[in-house]
Design an enzyme around this catalytic site. Structure first.
Site, PDB file in Angstrom:
ATOM      1  N   LYS A  26    -117.703  52.492 -72.673  1.00  9.03           N
ATOM      2  CA  LYS A  26    -119.160  52.368 -72.674  1.00  9.03           C
ATOM      3  C   LYS A  26    -119.803  53.621 -73.257  1.00  9.03           C
ATOM      4  O   LYS A  26    -120.679  53.533 -74.121  1.00  9.03           O
ATOM      5  CB  LYS A  26    -119.634  52.130 -71.236  1.00  9.03           C
ATOM      6  N   ARG A  96    -123.752  54.662 -64.524  1.00  4.87           N
ATOM      7  CA  ARG A  96    -122.826  53.591 -64.903  1.00  4.87           C
ATOM      8  C   ARG A  96    -121.421  54.133 -65.060  1.00  4.87           C
ATOM      9  O   ARG A  96    -121.215  55.159 -65.687  1.00  4.87           O
ATOM     10  CB  ARG A  96    -123.281  52.973 -66.236  1.00  4.87           C
ATOM     11  N   GLY A 105    -113.251  46.133 -60.699  1.00  7.99           N
ATOM     12  CA  GLY A 105    -112.827  46.898 -59.540  1.00  7.99           C
ATOM     13  C   GLY A 105    -113.413  48.294 -59.530  1.00  7.99           C
ATOM     14  O   GLY A 105    -113.357  49.009 -58.542  1.00  7.99           O
ATOM     15  N   MET A 107    -116.712  51.033 -59.983  1.00  2.00           N
ATOM     16  CA  MET A 107    -118.012  51.049 -59.331  1.00  2.00           C
ATOM     17  C   MET A 107    -119.060  50.272 -60.117  1.00  2.00           C
ATOM     18  O   MET A 107    -119.106  50.316 -61.328  1.00  2.00           O
ATOM     19  CB  MET A 107    -118.470  52.491 -59.167  1.00  2.00           C
ATOM     20  N   ARG A 352    -119.758  46.090 -77.179  1.00  3.81           N
ATOM     21  CA  ARG A 352    -118.288  46.190 -77.113  1.00  3.81           C
ATOM     22  C   ARG A 352    -117.696  44.981 -77.818  1.00  3.81           C
ATOM     23  O   ARG A 352    -118.376  43.966 -78.009  1.00  3.81           O
ATOM     24  CB  ARG A 352    -117.807  46.247 -75.666  1.00  3.81           C
ATOM     25  N   HIS A 468     -83.672  29.741 -62.835  1.00  4.29           N
ATOM     26  CA  HIS A 468     -83.234  28.610 -63.661  1.00  4.29           C
ATOM     27  C   HIS A 468     -84.431  27.751 -64.069  1.00  4.29           C
ATOM     28  O   HIS A 468     -84.627  27.428 -65.240  1.00  4.29           O
ATOM     29  CB  HIS A 468     -82.217  27.762 -62.882  1.00  4.29           C
ATOM     30  N   ARG A 574     -76.945  25.914 -77.244  1.00  4.28           N
ATOM     31  CA  ARG A 574     -75.979  25.900 -76.140  1.00  4.28           C
ATOM     32  C   ARG A 574     -75.322  24.528 -76.113  1.00  4.28           C
ATOM     33  O   ARG A 574     -75.987  23.526 -76.347  1.00  4.28           O
ATOM     34  CB  ARG A 574     -76.675  26.138 -74.812  1.00  4.28           C
ATOM     35  N   ARG A 630     -73.175  27.976 -79.987  1.00  5.38           N
ATOM     36  CA  ARG A 630     -72.303  28.744 -79.106  1.00  5.38           C
ATOM     37  C   ARG A 630     -71.265  27.835 -78.473  1.00  5.38           C
ATOM     38  O   ARG A 630     -71.580  26.775 -77.933  1.00  5.38           O
ATOM     39  CB  ARG A 630     -73.133  29.392 -77.991  1.00  5.38           C
ATOM     40  N   GLU A 757     -72.664  40.520 -75.371  1.00  4.17           N
ATOM     41  CA  GLU A 757     -73.355  40.449 -74.088  1.00  4.17           C
ATOM     42  C   GLU A 757     -72.635  41.227 -73.002  1.00  4.17           C
ATOM     43  O   GLU A 757     -72.986  41.152 -71.836  1.00  4.17           O
ATOM     44  CB  GLU A 757     -73.579  38.996 -73.677  1.00  4.17           C
ATOM     45  N   SER A 776     -74.867  38.341 -82.286  1.00 10.74           N
ATOM     46  CA  SER A 776     -76.106  37.873 -81.668  1.00 10.74           C
ATOM     47  C   SER A 776     -76.150  38.477 -80.274  1.00 10.74           C
ATOM     48  O   SER A 776     -75.241  38.268 -79.473  1.00 10.74           O
ATOM     49  CB  SER A 776     -76.115  36.347 -81.605  1.00 10.74           C
ATOM     50  N   GLY A 778     -76.853  38.724 -76.697  1.00 10.67           N
ATOM     51  CA  GLY A 778     -77.220  37.863 -75.572  1.00 10.67           C
ATOM     52  C   GLY A 778     -77.756  38.771 -74.479  1.00 10.67           C
ATOM     53  O   GLY A 778     -77.032  39.191 -73.587  1.00 10.67           O
ATOM     54  N   THR A 779     -79.034  39.098 -74.601  1.00 10.96           N
ATOM     55  CA  THR A 779     -79.562  40.176 -73.754  1.00 10.96           C
ATOM     56  C   THR A 779     -79.783  39.765 -72.304  1.00 10.96           C
ATOM     57  O   THR A 779     -80.035  40.616 -71.470  1.00 10.96           O
ATOM     58  CB  THR A 779     -80.857  40.745 -74.349  1.00 10.96           C
ATOM     59  N   ASN A 780     -79.693  38.461 -71.988  1.00  8.91           N
ATOM     60  CA  ASN A 780     -79.758  38.097 -70.558  1.00  8.91           C
ATOM     61  C   ASN A 780     -78.519  38.632 -69.847  1.00  8.91           C
ATOM     62  O   ASN A 780     -78.610  39.376 -68.880  1.00  8.91           O
ATOM     63  CB  ASN A 780     -79.816  36.576 -70.373  1.00  8.91           C
ATOM     64  N   ASP A 781     -77.358  38.226 -70.359  1.00  9.86           N
ATOM     65  CA  ASP A 781     -76.120  38.697 -69.745  1.00  9.86           C
ATOM     66  C   ASP A 781     -75.921  40.189 -69.964  1.00  9.86           C
ATOM     67  O   ASP A 781     -75.428  40.892 -69.091  1.00  9.86           O
ATOM     68  CB  ASP A 781     -74.911  37.925 -70.294  1.00  9.86           C
ATOM     69  N   CYS A 843     -80.747  36.593 -78.990  1.00 12.23           N
ATOM     70  CA  CYS A 843     -80.996  35.220 -78.550  1.00 12.23           C
ATOM     71  C   CYS A 843     -81.289  35.124 -77.068  1.00 12.23           C
ATOM     72  O   CYS A 843     -81.365  34.048 -76.506  1.00 12.23           O
ATOM     73  CB  CYS A 843     -79.817  34.327 -78.913  1.00 12.23           C
ATOM     74  N   TYR A 863     -83.129  39.111 -87.124  1.00 14.17           N
ATOM     75  CA  TYR A 863     -83.977  38.032 -86.611  1.00 14.17           C
ATOM     76  C   TYR A 863     -84.047  38.062 -85.090  1.00 14.17           C
ATOM     77  O   TYR A 863     -83.220  38.695 -84.431  1.00 14.17           O
ATOM     78  CB  TYR A 863     -83.484  36.658 -87.089  1.00 14.17           C
TER      79      TYR A 863
HETATM   80  P1  ADP Z   1    -121.118  46.576 -66.516  1.00 11.49           P
HETATM   81  O1  ADP Z   1    -120.016  47.470 -66.914  1.00 11.49           O
HETATM   82  O2  ADP Z   1    -120.867  45.806 -65.273  1.00 11.49           O
HETATM   83  O3  ADP Z   1    -121.628  45.743 -67.648  1.00 11.49           O
HETATM   84  P2  ADP Z   1    -123.387  48.297 -66.972  1.00 11.49           P
HETATM   85  O4  ADP Z   1    -123.229  49.750 -66.755  1.00 11.49           O
HETATM   86  O5  ADP Z   1    -123.362  47.825 -68.368  1.00 11.49           O
HETATM   87  O6  ADP Z   1    -122.310  47.557 -66.074  1.00 11.49           O
HETATM   88  O7  ADP Z   1    -124.741  47.869 -66.308  1.00 11.49           O
HETATM   89  C1  ADP Z   1    -125.057  46.543 -66.031  1.00 11.49           C
HETATM   90  C2  ADP Z   1    -126.466  46.268 -66.405  1.00 11.49           C
HETATM   91  O8  ADP Z   1    -127.351  47.201 -65.827  1.00 11.49           O
HETATM   92  C3  ADP Z   1    -126.756  46.393 -67.883  1.00 11.49           C
HETATM   93  O9  ADP Z   1    -126.391  45.247 -68.577  1.00 11.49           O
HETATM   94  C4  ADP Z   1    -128.243  46.552 -67.880  1.00 11.49           C
HETATM   95  O10 ADP Z   1    -128.881  45.306 -67.792  1.00 11.49           O
HETATM   96  C5  ADP Z   1    -128.474  47.361 -66.638  1.00 11.49           C
HETATM   97  N1  ADP Z   1    -128.663  48.764 -67.023  1.00 11.49           N
HETATM   98  C6  ADP Z   1    -127.718  49.709 -67.180  1.00 11.49           C
HETATM   99  N2  ADP Z   1    -128.276  50.860 -67.606  1.00 11.49           N
HETATM  100  C7  ADP Z   1    -129.595  50.628 -67.729  1.00 11.49           C
HETATM  101  C8  ADP Z   1    -130.710  51.400 -68.158  1.00 11.49           C
HETATM  102  N3  ADP Z   1    -130.559  52.656 -68.551  1.00 11.49           N
HETATM  103  N4  ADP Z   1    -131.913  50.826 -68.161  1.00 11.49           N
HETATM  104  C9  ADP Z   1    -132.049  49.530 -67.793  1.00 11.49           C
HETATM  105  N5  ADP Z   1    -131.054  48.749 -67.384  1.00 11.49           N
HETATM  106  C10 ADP Z   1    -129.829  49.283 -67.357  1.00 11.49           C
HETATM  107 MG    MG Z   2     -74.304  34.730 -71.846  1.00 12.08          MG
HETATM  108 MG    MG Z   3    -122.435  46.121 -69.186  1.00  8.73          MG
END
Ligand code: ADP
Ligand code: MG
Ligand code: MG
Length: 887
Positions: A26, A96, A105, A107, A352, A468, A574, A630, A757, A776, A778-781, A843, A863
Site C-alpha cells: 500500500k 493503515r 488478519g 490490523m 494495486r 492412494h 503403469r 513400465r 528410484e 526416468s 521415479g521421485t515418489n519412491d 515421472c 521432460y
Molecule cells: P484495506 O487494506 O482493508 O483495503 P485500507 O487501508 O485501504 O484498508 O482502508 C480501507 C478504507 O478506508 C479505504 O478504502 C478508504 O475508503 C478508507 N480510508 C483509508 N485512508 C483514508 C483516508 N486518508 N481518507 C479517507 N478514507 C480513507
Molecule cells: Mg516406484
Molecule cells: Mg484498501
C-alpha cells in the site's frame, strides 16, 4: 543512519512502487501515485524495518523513530495548512497497515484519528456540518475501540441499533447530529463501564497507540497462521501508513468507492465499480447499504435502480476515468482502485494489481499483449500455474445455497455430487444403471480402481494429500477430498455419520475437491469451459518452454485426454492397473499361484493378448508420440484374492484345495512390501513375466505401425539398484524383441531404459547410463527411499514435521532439493558424462508441481511427466522456469 519514515505527497515523495519490501504494498503504491501527481491525500509511511525494530526493542517505538515521525508529521501540516491536535484547525489522519503482500488478519484501518471532544466541535463549525463531525467522531471511537483497544465492539454496535430502533430509523444516514452526539457519549460510557477503558482524548497518544497496534498485529494469531500457510516469513514486518483524512461522509456531494479497470470476473475491458454516497471507508465492503454502480456497465439486478456516479458527479467520474487509464498504462496491469470524493473533489486512496478469476486473468494477459502494454514473456509469467486447475474442472455454483458438513484435504480439484456408495462393486453396478455416485471410503486401495473410475468423485476419511485415493484421483482428473477425519464411516453398516447427521447408501452428497468442503445434498455445479484465450496463452507458454511435457496415463482414454491437454508423449504407463479387470485378474492369480515355470507360462499366455490390445490402444491414441511403458512393479500380493468367493473360484480353476491357496497367500506375506519382492526383482525371479510384457509391447507396436501410425515404445525397468539388474533384463528383453522381429519380419524403433528410484541407482548412475537409453526419475519412491519413510505410513508423523518446521513442506508434494534433488543432479551429471545421448525425465507426482518443475529445469532434465489434468500446469510452469532461469 537508517531512514525509518518515508513521506508521500504530490510535492515530495521518498518512495516508489519498487519499494514494497520496505514500505509495504500500500505504501509503495501511494508513493508511486504521488510521483505521478495523482490526487492522493498526503501522509507518510513508517517502514517495515521500523516494525522489526519495534519487536527488537521489546514492543516499543524508539525515540529515533518517533522523532522521524514527528518531523514527517510537521511536513504534512505545512502542506495541508492544518495542525494535528489543534483545537482551531485540526488535522485528522487515517492509520493503515500494509505488508509487502496483502494479508488478511492484519490490523484494520482506523479513520478520523485526532478526533476528540474539542475538535469535533471545531469541525462541526468549520464545515457547517455538525452531523458529519459527530458521525466521524462516533466512527472513530468505534474503530479505535475495536482495532487499537482490542474491545469487541458488538456492544457498541448494539447501542447504535438500539438508537435507530428507538427513533424508528432504517438507515444509519437517518441519524442526525444530536443522535450521533448522544451516541458518542454512550460509547465512551460503555467503554469505561463495561471494559474499564478510558477513551484517550490526546491525539498524539491516539497516534502512538495506533502505530503500536499496527505493529502489534503483525504477530496476531490470524496473521501468523496466514503466513505459515503461505510460506511467508515472520521477518517481513508490516508498514504503517499515516495519511491525511479526506471525507466521503460530508453529505450528498461526497462518497467513497472501489473500482476495477476491467471486469474481474471475465476480464472484459470495461470499467467496473461501486460507490456509496455520503459514506466512509469500509461501508462499501461492509454491506450496510447496497452500493450503487459507478456507470451503466456496472449495473446488475440488485443495483440497477440507483443513480450512477457518472450521473450524480460527472466531473469526479470523468477524472476517475482519466486516472484509471493512467494507472493501468503505468502499471501495465489491471488495477483495483479505492477512491473517496469529498465535496465533489476526487481523491485516490489505493491502487494495486486486481485479484481476478483465472478466466479473467487469461483474457487480461492476452489483451494486454495485443494492446502492446506487455510482452508475451511478461504475460506468460503473470499467471500462476496452479490457477489453471480451476479451468479444467467443474466448480460449485457460487450462488447456490449450501451447508458445510465437514472439511477435509483438497486432494484433487473439482466439484462433484452424487449418491453415496460405500464399495466399488456397488459403484459399478449403480453406474451401469445410470446413477451418479460418490465413492465414500475409509481409504481406498488398488482394488477400488474400478469404483473410482465410474464415481463422480472420491471422499475418504483417512489418508493425506499423497494417499492412494488422492494420487489416483488426481491421475484420473476426478475430484477428491481425502483425510476428512470428522467423517465417521461404517463400510459394514453402510452409514456415514458427521456430527449428529447420518447418511446411508443412496443419499446425496456434494464436495469440492478444490477447497476440501463437504456438503449435504446436491449442490448445483457449473461445467468447466476452455476459452480461446486459454489456447492462445498456452501457445505462448509452449513457445518459451525448453523441457518437454508428458503425461502419466495407463489407458487410451487418459492418453487421449493427455493429448488434448497438450502432452507430448507418455512419461509413465503403469501396467499393473491393467491386471485388475475382472476377466484378467483370474489369469494374474493363476500366474502367481503357478508352481512351475510351465504353469506360469500358460497363465501368462492368457494375459498376453490383453496386454497387447492395451498397448495397441495407447499407441493409437498417442499417434506418433513416445510412450514409456513400465514393466510390472508392485509386489505380487497386491493381486491376491481376499474374498471367500474369489478364493473358491481360484481353488476351482487351479484344482487346488482352499487350504493350499491360503498357505500360498501366507507365504507371499512380506514385512516390508515397499522394500520387498517387487520392481525388477520380479523380472529377475520370474523372467517370463517381463518377457510376456515386452512381447506384448513390441507386437502391439508392430501391429499399430502397420496401420501407418508411428510408434515409439520406451520400455522401462523399475527399481533397479545396480547396473547388473538392468544388464540382465535388457539382454532378455532384446532376445524377445529379436524373436518378434524375426517372426513378423518387421523392425521398429524402441528404447530400453530404467527408472531411477533408489539412492544407490542414482549414486551409481555413471555405471548404469552406458546400458540405458533413458533415465526416468521415479521421485515418489526415490523420496521414500531417500528419507527412509513410507508414504503410506507418513500420515501419522508428517503433519508434526511440517508444523514444527522440520520439513518446510511435504516432500511428496514438492521435491526435497537438498536430499532427493542432490541425487537427481548427481545422476543426471554422471549419466550424461557416461552416455551423452541419455534422455532424462521425471515421472513422480512432482512432475506436476511448479516448484519441483523449476528444479527439473535447473537440473537440466529433458521432460517432466504428470497426470493428464496437470499437463497445462506443467506446460506453464516449465515455460516460466525457462524464462526465469534465462534472466
Ligand atoms: P484495506 O487494506 O482493508 O483495503 P485500507 O487501508 O485501504 O484498508 O482502508 C480501507 C478504507 O478506508 C479505504 O478504502 C478508504 O475508503 C478508507 N480510508 C483509508 N485512508 C483514508 C483516508 N486518508 N481518507 C479517507 N478514507 C480513507
Ligand atoms: Mg516406484
Ligand atoms: Mg484498501
Amino acid at each position: 543512519m537508517t531512514k525509518w519514515v518515508y513521506g508521500f505527497s504530490s510535492q515530495e515523495t521518498a518512495g516508489n512502487k519498487s519499494m514494497k519490501d520496505l514500505l509495504g504494498g500500500k505504501g509503495a503504491n501511494l508513493a508511486e501515485m504521488c510521483g505521478l501527481k495523482l490526487p492522493v491525500p498526503p501522509g507518510f509511511t513508517v517502514s517495515t524495518q521500523a516494525c522489526m525494530d519495534f519487536y527488537k526493542a521489546g514492543k516499543v517505538i524508539s525515540e529515533e523513530i518517533k522523532n522521524e515521525i514527528l518531523a514527517e508529521l510537521k511536513k504534512v501540516e505545512t502542506i495541508t495548512g492544518k495542525v494535528f491536535g489543534s483545537e482551531k484547525n485540526p488535522l485528522l489522519f487515517s492509520v493503515r497497515s500494509g505488508a509487502r503482500v496483502s494479508m488478511p488478519g492484519m490490523m484494520d484501518t482506523v479513520l478520523n484519528l485526532g478526533m476528540n471532544d474539542h475538535s469535533v466541535k471545531t469541525i462541526a463549525k468549520l464545515t457547517d456540518n455538525p452531523r458529519f463531525a459527530w458521525d466521524s467522531y462516533r466512527r472513530f471511537i468505534q474503530m479505535f475501540a475495536n482495532v487499537v483497544m482490542g474491545v469487541n465492539t458488538s456492544i457498541l454496535e448494539a447501542q447504535l441499533e438500539d438508537l435507530k430502533e428507538a427513533r424508528n430509523y432504517k438507515e444509519d444516514t437517518e441519524l442526525d447530529a444530536e443522535d450521533l452526539e448522544e451516541l458518542v457519549d454512550v460509547y465512551k460510557q460503555v467503554l469505561l463501564e463495561e471494559f474499564g477503558k478510558t477513551f484517550p482524548q490526546d491525539p498524539m497518544e491516539q497516534l502512538w497507540m495506533s502505530i503500536g497496534a499496527v505493529f502489534g498485529s503483525w504477530h496476531n494469531p490470524r496473521a501468523k497462521k496466514y503466513r505459515q500457510m503461505n510460506g511467508f516469513s515472520d521477518d517481513w514486518g508490516t508498514a504503517v501508513n499515516v495519511q491525511t483524512m479526506v471525507f466521503g461522509n460530508t453529505g450528498d456531494t461526497s462518497g467513497t468507492g472501489v473500482c476495477f479497470t476491467r471486469n474481474p470476473s471475465d476480464g472484459e475491458k470495461v470499467f467496473f465499480g461501486e460507490y456509496l454516497m455520503n459514506a466512509q471507508g469500509e461501508d462499501v465492503v461492509a454491506g450496510i447499504r447496497t452500493p450503487a454502480p459507478i456507470n451503466e456497465a456496472s449495473k446488475n439486478d440488485s443495483n440497477k435502480n440507483f443513480k450512477t456516479l457518472e450521473e450524480v458527479m460527472p466531473k469526479a467520474y470523468t477524472e476517475l476515468v482519466e486516472i484509471y487509464q493512467h494507472l493501468e498504462t503505468h502499471y501495465k496491469d489491471m488495477q483495483d482502485i479505492e477512491f473517496t470524493i469529498e465535496d465533489s473533489k476526487l481523491y485516490i486512496l489505493q491502487t494495486r494489481g486486481a485479484k481476478r478469476t483465472i478466466n479473467a486473468g487469461l483474457k487480461v494477459a492476452v489483451d494486454l499483449v495485443s494492446e502492446g502494454l506487455i510482452s508475451k514473456e511478461e504475460a506468460v509469467l503473470r499467471i500462476k500455474p496452479t490457477d489453471l486447475d480451476n479451468l479444467l474442472h467443474p466448480r460449485l455454483d457460487a450462488a447456490a445455497k449450501k451447508e458445510i458438513l465437514a472439511t477435509g484435504l483438497p486432494a484433487s480439484p473439482g466439484a462433484a455430487s452424487g449418491q453415496i456408495v460405500f464399495d466399488s462393486e456397488v459403484a459399478q453396478t449403480w453406474f451401469d444403471a445410470g446413477k451418479k455416485v460418490i465413492l465414500v471410503r475409509q481409504e481406498t486401495s488398488p482394488e477400488d480402481i474400478g469404483g473410482m473410475n465410474v464415481a463422480q468423485g472420491i471422499l475418504t476419511a483417512r489418508g493425506g494429500m499423497t494417499s492412494h485415493a488422492a494420487v489416483v484421483a488426481r491421475g484420473m482428473g476426478k475430484p477428491c477430498v481425502a483425510g476428512c477425519t470428522s467423517l465417521n464411516i461404517s463400510e459394514k453398516n453402510k452409514t456415514l455419520r458427521v456430527g449428529d447427521k447420518e447418511f446411508g447408501e443412496g443419499d446425496s452428497i456434494t464436495f469440492d475437491g478444490s477447497t476440501g468442503n463437504v456438503y449435504a445434498g446436491v449442490v448445483p455445479t457449473i461445467e468447466a469451459e476452455i476459452s480461446d484465450n486459454f489456447a492462445h496463452f498456452m501457445s505462448w507458454a509452449d513457445e518459451f518452454r525448453r523441457m518437454g511435457v508428458r503425461a502419466n496415463a495407463d489407458n487410451p482414454h487418459d492418453a487421449k485426454m493427455a493429448i488434448e491437454f497438450g502432452a507430448e508423449g507418455i512419461g509413465l504407463c503403469r501396467t499393473e492397473h491393467m491386471f485388475f479387470a475382472p476377466e484378467r485378474i483370474l489369469a494374474v492369480r493363476e500366474m502367481i499361484f503357478a508352481s512351475t515355470e510351465l504353469e506360469r507360462k500358460v497363465a501368462l499366455d492368457k494375459l498376453l493378448p490383453f496386454q497387447r490390445s492395451d498397448f495397441s490402444g495407447i499407441f493409437e491414441a498417442m499417434d506418433g508420440k513416445p510412450v514409456n511403458i513400465r514393466l510390472l512393479d508392485p509386489p505380487l500380493h497386491e493381486f491376491l484374492p481376499h474374498k471367500e468367493s474369489e478364493i473358491e473360484e481360484l481353488a476351482d480353476v487351479l484344482g487346488l484345495e482352499k487350504r493350499v491357496i491360503e498357505q500360498r497367500k501366507e507365504s507371499l506375506y512380506e514385512f516390508n512390501p515397499m522394500l520387498g519382492h517387487r520392481g525388477c526383482r520380479l523380472g529377475i525371479t520370474y523372467p517370463e513375466i517381463y518377457k510376456m510384457q515386452v512381447r506384448a509391447i513390441i507386437e502391439a507396436a508392430i501391429e499399430v505401425s502397420k496401420k501407418g501410425i508411428q510408434v515409439y515404445p520406451e520400455i522401462m525397468v523399475p527399481l533397479i539398484g545396480t547396473y547388473k539388474e538392468l544388464e540382465i533384463l535388457k539382454f532378455e528383453a532384446n532376445e524377445v524383441i529379436a524373436e518378434v522381429f524375426e517372426q513378423t519380419k518387421t523392425k521398429i524403433k524402441y528404447k530400453i531404459g530404467t527408472m531411477l528410484e533408489l539412492p544407490r541407482a542414482c549414486i551409481t548412475a555413471g555405471e548404469i547410463a552406458p546400458i540405458a537409453e533413458f533415465f526416468s526419475f521415479g521421485t515418489n519412491d526415490l523420496t521414500q527411499t531417500t528419507f527412509g519413510l513410507s508414504r503410506d505410513d507418513a500420515g501419522k508423523f508428517l503433519p508434526f514435521y511440517e508444523a514444527r518446521g522440520i520439513y518446510p513442506n511435504d516432500p511428496f508434494v514438492s521435491i526435497d532439493e537438498a536430499g532427493v534433488g542432490f541425487l537427481v543432479n548427481h545422476a543426471v551429471q554422471e549419466g550424461k558424462k557416461a552416455n551423452p545421448d541419455i534422455h532424462c525425465g521425471i515421472c513422480g507426482e512432482h512432475g506436476g508441481d511448479p516448484a519441483s518443475i523449476d528444479f527439473c529445469e535447473r537440473a537440466g532434465l529433458d521432460y517432466v511427466s504428470c497426470s493428464p489434468f496437470r499437463v497445462p500446469i506443467a506446460r506453464l510452469a516449465a515455460a516460466q522456469s525457462t524464462l526465469r532461469n534465462k534472466k
